[in-house]
Enzyme design. Structure first.
Site, PDB file in Angstrom:
ATOM      1  CB  CYS A 133      84.341  78.135  12.899  1.00 31.22           C
ATOM      2  SG  CYS A 133      82.745  77.737  13.601  1.00 31.22           S
ATOM      3  CB  CYS A 134      86.278  75.278  17.463  1.00 28.51           C
ATOM      4  SG  CYS A 134      86.545  76.313  18.900  1.00 28.51           S
ATOM      5  CB  VAL A 135      82.407  73.497  20.206  1.00 26.85           C
ATOM      6  CG1 VAL A 135      81.162  73.485  21.081  1.00 26.85           C
ATOM      7  CG2 VAL A 135      82.531  72.194  19.450  1.00 26.85           C
ATOM      8  N   GLY A 159      84.774  78.484  20.221  1.00 27.19           N
ATOM      9  CA  GLY A 159      85.743  79.489  19.803  1.00 27.19           C
ATOM     10  C   GLY A 159      86.940  79.595  20.732  1.00 27.19           C
ATOM     11  CB  VAL A 184      79.610  76.381  15.442  1.00 30.71           C
ATOM     12  CG1 VAL A 184      78.710  75.931  16.553  1.00 30.71           C
ATOM     13  CG2 VAL A 184      79.091  75.935  14.091  1.00 30.71           C
TER      14      VAL A 184
END
Length: 135
Positions: free
Chosen positions: A37-39, A41, A69
């Site tokens: 998961c990141c800001v 994706g 996220v």
């Protein structure tokens, strides 16, 4: 004349990670679902794709994918074995840990920023499997 070949530290780490991943996968028939998961994706999608390919190369029964996220809550409910978050959203770690606790104590952690930046899939896969083994 005897020719000696020396392994580099990087070669030794690759061998070590491969052995660890094989040992951890012995007898494991259930597919392991590793969610990154990141800001948005985007950057984690690249790492996830490389991890998924490496898992297949090592005959690991694993699926690795990435989401933003904002998509995390719905995706966790579909079932995952571990959640790894990108270092750029470390400020969300407590929130994600709580979400993971609420959904069956799913192991959750922050991806090492050096491993993330260098796309060191062996080390990130090893971290994911280590977290799952503590379940």
């Amino acid at each position: 004349m005897i020719k000696l070949n020396f392994l580099t530290l990087q070669d030794i780490l690759k061998i070590d990670c491969t052995i660890i991943c094989i040992i951890k996968n012995i007898g494991s028939e259930e597919m392991k679902k590793i969610l990154l998961c990141c800001v948005a994706g985007m950057s984690s999608s690249l790492l996830a794709s490389k991890m998924d390919n490496k898992a297949k190369e090592k005959n690991m029964n694993a699926k690795v994918w990435a989401v933003s996220v904002g998509e995390l809550r719905a995706t966790i409910k579909e079932g995952v074995n571990v959640v790894l978050i990108g270092p750029q959203i470390r400020y969300k770690l407590k929130e994600v840990e709580e979400l993971c606790r609420e959904n069956g104590n799913i192991p959750c952690g922050l991806i090492n920023s050096v491993h993330y930046g260098t796309m060191n899939v062996d080390m990130v896969l090893d971290a994911a499997y280590s977290m799952m083994s503590k379940e």
